[in-house]
Design an enzyme around this catalytic site. Structure first.
Site, PDB file in Angstrom:
ATOM      1  N   LYS A  90      -3.009  -2.728   7.590  1.00 44.16           N
ATOM      2  CA  LYS A  90      -2.014  -1.707   8.121  1.00 44.16           C
ATOM      3  C   LYS A  90      -0.768  -2.196   8.773  1.00 44.16           C
ATOM      4  CE  LYS A  90      -2.672   2.061   6.662  1.00 44.16           C
ATOM      5  NZ  LYS A  90      -3.696   3.102   7.116  1.00 44.16           N
TER       6      LYS A  90
ATOM      7  N   CYS B 258     -13.575   3.152  44.184  1.00 47.55           N
ATOM      8  CA  CYS B 258     -13.545   3.931  45.599  1.00 47.55           C
ATOM      9  C   CYS B 258     -15.310   3.732  45.935  1.00 47.55           C
ATOM     10  CB  CYS B 258     -13.476   5.357  45.344  1.00 47.55           C
ATOM     11  SG  CYS B 258     -13.913   6.343  46.881  1.00 47.55           S
TER      12      CYS B 258
ATOM     13  N   CYS C 251     -16.335  11.129  48.284  1.00 44.16           N
ATOM     14  CA  CYS C 251     -15.167  11.259  47.721  1.00 44.16           C
ATOM     15  C   CYS C 251     -15.277  12.583  46.789  1.00 44.16           C
ATOM     16  CB  CYS C 251     -15.039   9.969  46.920  1.00 44.16           C
ATOM     17  SG  CYS C 251     -13.784  10.132  45.787  1.00 44.16           S
TER      18      CYS C 251
ATOM     19  N   LYS D 113       0.722  -1.146   0.165  1.00 45.09           N
ATOM     20  CA  LYS D 113      -0.115   0.007  -0.004  1.00 45.09           C
ATOM     21  C   LYS D 113       0.933   1.348  -0.014  1.00 45.09           C
ATOM     22  CE  LYS D 113      -3.902   2.285   2.424  1.00 45.09           C
ATOM     23  NZ  LYS D 113      -3.248   3.416   2.443  1.00 45.09           N
TER      24      LYS D 113
END
Length: 749
Positions: free
Chosen positions: A324, A447, A453, A128
């Protein structure tokens, strides 16, 4: 787009915003690449952005934009040259990035053609070329026109310039009466370096890479400048032809070579994916020594009759794909690992790096995903990076994954400092000190502090005022941060927004007297807040920022329950069953572990049934109703119940509701509907409408669309391929009909 979340963790609002950003970035990149000769986003970055855009569109198909980059080929011609309408569109190619995707490509073609896995199927494979696409039109053997790709339908007339390229024949012998030859204009590395030296010596613009140099040289208004530039051309395809060149792709390329065109010597005929991948590996090894830029290998079905049968999608051929090469890599030192806390409490590790250039961009941060990724474990429990963990002080390999935060691909153990120690992922939230819990089956530690918090509270507030939620004019993320840290007029919970004006009055209108504020801006903010006291139910549910509950799920919940009170009552009633569901999941996981240890088949149903025994009918009914809403399911239901059972979170929600007037979801006029009030389930393949259209039509007629079959299901609409849902409907005696019968039932309404 730093620290971008995984696609499967995006909310609908986040997805919508990111699609808008990606459309803008990719459109600009297309213009730079195809029309501006100025490629600032490299190929790997562009490909990753396109892949992320495609992934988001796959998950949120209803958010696909009219200007989606998925539907774009090239860019609109610049207007500097005359326009040429291509007799046949110049298409782009779909991309693949690993061997699995190549096997998938082969499988799709075989399925489309009805070929078995053992049937012979030949392909061609060719490098390519990273250059500028060009279409050459010959009539009676004479070059009469040359055009760039443009947007695929209309390109730029660069005939005079193309005549200056020595690789392009001006006349052909024994060619079809009409022949459009397509290929790539490029510049070799040696000629590129020499050109930049000449440009620099002349005080002229130098080029960033050979592709930009080739594009800029071809698109000169003065053809003599093109003549002075060392451009080359590889032919590999064709457009309109008055007579076939050959019966195969490989044969047609050989015919182009015989006509006098330069064709790539690395083009080969391959038998199946294994041959394709072997040729890809060979070309990749030769890449550095080719003397010109390539960015992958293109695979095409060799038989031209099969190409015609396979045809095209909107912008790409089904019979071809570009494999690719990987994104550019670089090595650098890991200086630190920081932990950030997001809106849902997720603890996200971020690598702080010694700055390094990767793909033309200076990188100093990289995502580390989660604690397993740091430890060298994958999502399936297997090793990644050969089990090598990541430690502060390590020499790490970094790659760019588009316009998102880069990632660490590997660790060089030979350069690990003796003082480096294994990273211990925190089990305490660094923001509030609450326990950071990792639930069974979850890759992320979270958490447990909820609204106490500060990191979660601030992010939840930003979400609360976002466009898809309350969308309060003048109260954006920046203002939320200011008010959150304010000592006099703090906003720590959503309810605090709606008490802001009263508290300001008590403080003698202090807001209007602050820097950056005035009486007008403060008044405008208070007015905007007041406008949002009345809120539609769906917006309210979405604004609460409950994990897994995006805009679509919020709309589904609002439409199903109708009112806030009905919604809350249903979630509360389903609480005991949600707990049993989690216990059943844990029991199933334990049974699987024991069965694996004892070398026997896991007894899943008895393990789950034992947990569910004793659940009240009311709780089970509420649970089944909640998870039966099409698009909701157990994950969302558990998340809702968990949020409403958290004492601090529930108190925050209750305080908010006291400040609001919640609009019930609008009831549809379903008079005369034969399915009003009925619960319907769609399964199998629908052939005359999409699943989304079917759901929307049913709901418009007052039906409730469920995702699962139960004793409360009234109708099952079963298309081809219906499986377990049809079996369960038969077992329960649920009325079952095909798509035609369903359309006949509702057709007159």
């Amino acid at each position: 787009m730093q620290d971008a979340p995984d696609v499967d963790k995006l909310t609908e609002e986040e997805a919508k915003a990111e699609l808008a950003h990606l459309a803008k970035v990719l459109l600009k990149a297309n213009l730079e690449y195809h029309a501006g000769d100025d490629q600032r986003l490299n190929d790997a970055e562009y490909d990753e952005l396109k892949r992320r855009n495609t992934a988001i569109e796959a998950r949120f198909a209803y958010l696909k934009r009219a200007d989606s980059p998925s539907d774009v080929v090239g860019a609109v011609p610049s207007g500097r040259f005359g326009k040429v309408t291509h007799a046949q569109r110049m298409m782009s190619l779909g991309n693949a990035f690993d061997a699995g995707e190549i096997h998938d490509f082969d499988d799709r073609i075989r399925k489309y053609l009805g070929l078995g896995s053992d049937a012979p199927l030949a392909y061609t494979a060719e490098p390519k070329i990273d250059g500028l696409s060009l279409s050459l039109r010959y009539e009676a053997g004479t070059l009469v026109q040359a055009a760039t790709r443009g947007d695929g339908a209309v390109g730029e007339n660069v005939t005079a310039n193309a005549r200056m390229i020595t690789d392009i024949p001006k006349n052909l012998d024994d060619a079809p009466e009409i022949l459009e030859v397509r290929g790539e204009v490029y510049m070799s590395h040696a000629h590129f370096e020499a050109l930049n030296v000449r440009q620099s010596e002349a005080g002229a613009k130098t080029f960033a890479n050979p592709r930009n140099a080739a594009a800029g040289s071809l698109r000169q208004l003065d053809a003599e400048i093109t003549r002075a530039r060392p451009l080359a051309f590889f032919a590999y395809a064709w457009g309109e032809v008055s007579a076939p060149l050959a019966n195969t792709q490989f044969g047609a390329v050989e015919r182009l070579a015989a006509l006098g065109f330069s064709t790539n010597p690395l083009t080969a005929r391959c038998d199946g994916p294994a041959d394709l991948l072997a040729h890809y590996a060979d070309i990749e090894q030769r890449r550095a020594s080719l003397g010109y830029d390539i960015d992958g290998v293109v695979y095409k079905v060799d038989d031209l009759d099969l190409q015609r049968r396979l045809g095209y999608r909107s912008t790409t051929p089904r019979w071809a794909i570009a494999h690719k090469f990987p994104a550019e890599l670089a090595w650098t030192r890991l200086e630190a690992i920081d932990i950030t806390v997001g809106r849902t409490g997720a603890l996200s590790p971020v690598a702080r790096l010694s700055p390094v250039t990767v793909g033309g961009v200076v990188v100093s941060n990289a995502t580390l995903h989660n604690e397993d990724y740091i430890a060298g474990r994958g999502g399936d429990g297997g090793d990644i990076r050969d089990g090598k963990d990541i430690r502060v002080g390590d020499w790490v390999q970094v790659y760019r994954a588009g316009d998102v935060i880069p990632k660490i691909a590997d660790v060089d153990l030979s350069k690990r400092p003796e003082s480096a120690v294994s990273f211990e992922f925190p089990v305490i939230c660094p923001e509030c000190g609450s326990d950071a819990i990792r639930e069974e089956g979850d890759a992320v530690r979270r958490c447990s502090g909820g609204m106490i918090c500060p990191a979660q509270a601030m992010e939840k507030l930003k979400h609360f005022v976002s466009r898809g939620a309350f969308d309060i004019e003048g109260l954006g993320a920046k203002q939320v941060e200011m008010f959150y840290r304010d000592d006099l007029l703090p906003i720590h919970t959503p309810a605090d927004i709606f008490t802001l004006q009263a508290r300001d009055n008590e403080n003698l209108s202090k807001l209007a007297k602050r820097d950056g504020w005035g009486a007008t801006s403060a008044g405008n903010l208070f007015a905007a807040i007041e406008e949002r006291r009345t809120v539609p139910l769906a917006r309210l549910i979405f604004a609460l920022g409950i994990r897994h509950v995006g805009e679509v799920a919020a709309s589904d919940l609002a439409r199903h329950f109708g009112s806030w009170q009905a919604f809350v009552d249903a979630v509360d009633a389903a609480g005991p069953a949600a707990a049993r569901h989690l216990q059943a999941d844990a029991a199933e996981a334990e049974e699987r572990r024991i069965a694996a240890r004892e070398g026997r088949r896991a007894r899943i149903k008895p393990a789950r049934d034992a947990v569910w025994d004793g659940t009240s009918e009311a709780a089970r009914a509420a649970w089944d109703d909640l998870i039966g809403i099409d698009g909701i399911g157990a994950t969302v239901a558990v998340s809702l119940v968990t949020a409403f059972q958290q004492r601090a979170e529930r108190a925050s929600i209750d305080r908010l509701i006291a400040e609001l007037a919640v609009e019930d979801a609008a009831a549809r006029d379903t008079r005369g509907s034969p399915v009003a009030g009925k619960t319907v389930v769609f399964t199998g393949t629908l052939e005359k409408m999409t699943r989304a259209e079917a759901k929307a039509r049913a709901e418009s007629l007052g039906a409730k669309v469920s995702g699962s079959v139960s004793a409360r299901t009234d109708i099952l609409i079963a298309g081809p391929g219906a499986g377990s849902k049809a079996d369960k409907a038969a077992e329960l005696g649920v009325q079952t009909m095909d798509e035609d019968a369903w359309l006949a039932l509702i057709g007159g309404t």
